[in-house]
Design an enzyme around this catalytic site. Structure first.
Site, mmCIF file in Angstrom:
data_model
loop_
_atom_site.group_PDB
_atom_site.id
_atom_site.type_symbol
_atom_site.label_atom_id
_atom_site.label_comp_id
_atom_site.label_asym_id
_atom_site.label_seq_id
_atom_site.Cartn_x
_atom_site.Cartn_y
_atom_site.Cartn_z
ATOM 1 N N THR A 63 0.103 2.937 -15.030
ATOM 2 C CA THR A 63 -1.017 2.073 -15.403
ATOM 3 C C THR A 63 -1.792 1.533 -14.209
ATOM 4 O OG1 THR A 63 -1.534 -0.050 -16.486
ATOM 5 C CG2 THR A 63 0.623 0.151 -15.496
ATOM 6 N N TYR A 112 4.332 -7.011 -16.799
ATOM 7 C CA TYR A 112 4.033 -5.636 -17.207
ATOM 8 C C TYR A 112 3.755 -4.761 -15.986
ATOM 9 C CZ TYR A 112 1.291 -1.677 -18.935
ATOM 10 O OH TYR A 112 0.807 -0.418 -19.172
ATOM 11 N N LYS A 132 6.197 -1.764 -14.445
ATOM 12 C CA LYS A 132 5.662 -0.397 -14.396
ATOM 13 C C LYS A 132 5.706 0.142 -12.966
ATOM 14 C CE LYS A 132 3.880 1.842 -17.198
ATOM 15 N NZ LYS A 132 4.474 2.940 -18.049
#
Length: 235
Positions: free
Chosen positions: A48, A73, A77
């Site tokens: 991402t 997040y 990741k």
């Protein structure tokens, strides 16, 4: 091809969910990488643009740029990427951004509905990136799988071509959907309080994936038009 992840950015900030988010975004990819290493396989892992965001960028982010995630997040990741690389397996990590399609819950479908049902709408203009049509990403992954020869292991970026804000994205959704009677106004992101700071500029430099795998990347409005046309035809 690992498309699985915890993707609820706000929900990842819940302390009760930290362990689960870590398992899904960091530990699970490492386990997949170890399995691929054992059988000399290839792991294609979807990551991402949220691995960036902590520094003020104004030029497209390159693959070797230092990760500066601003929330759980993005941090998990990024750890997932690092764990994969550390195993030494054959891997192609593809960072992407602003995904939408005809399926599931996503920004395009939400805004098609809101611009059709609301007389007024405020959308942030101070977060800039590139919408990515999931079908285009899937086609890029297909090319990677067909052309991988063992020498192209590494991190790559893929999104559609072009740059826009969420406000611009919404304006184009309304135009292609024919819901232009909704009065859409730009606003600052601090008007929508969130437990996490989102990247203000996360445009991805796609030179590497284009040159390595010979991938042609569609312009974002062309792909958006196709998606909305498909949704309206199916409805």
């Amino acid at each position: 091809v690992n498309c699985a992840a915890w993707t609820n950015v706000d929900g990842a900030e819940d302390p009760d969910k930290f362990e689960l988010v870590e398992k899904l975004n960091a530990t699970a990819p490492e386990n997949l990488a170890k399995a691929m290493k054992e059988v000399n396989g290839l792991l294609v892992h979807i990551s991402t643009d949220y691995v960036f965001g902590g520094d003020p960028y104004n030029t497209p982010c390159k693959e070797d740029q230092k990760g500066t995630p601003t929330g759980v997040y993005g941090r998990t990741k990024l750890r997932g990427e690092q764990n994969i690389i550390a195993t030494g397996c054959n891997h192609v990590i593809i960072r992407t951004a602003w995904l939408y399609s005809e399926f599931g819950k996503n920004f395009c479908k939400t805004m098609m509905n809101l611009t059709a049902t609301k007389p007024h709408l405020k959308v942030v203009f101070d977060q800039v990136g590139t919408p990515t049509y999931a079908l285009d990403l899937a086609n890029a992954i297909k090319i990677v799988l067909e052309k991988f020869n063992g020498t192209q292991t590494g991190v790559y970026h893929y999104s559609n071509e072009g740059v826009c804000s969420w406000y611009d994205f919404t304006k184009m959704i309304a135009e292609y959907n024919g819901t232009t009677s909704c009065d859409i106004k730009p606003c600052h992101s601090n008007e929508f309080p969130s437990p996490v700071t989102r990247p203000s500029y996360s445009v991805l430099d796609k030179t590497k994936i284009k040159e390595t795998f010979g991938i042609t990347v569609p312009y974002w409005t062309d792909s958006l038009k196709k998606c909305i046309s498909n949704l309206n035809r199916n409805n």
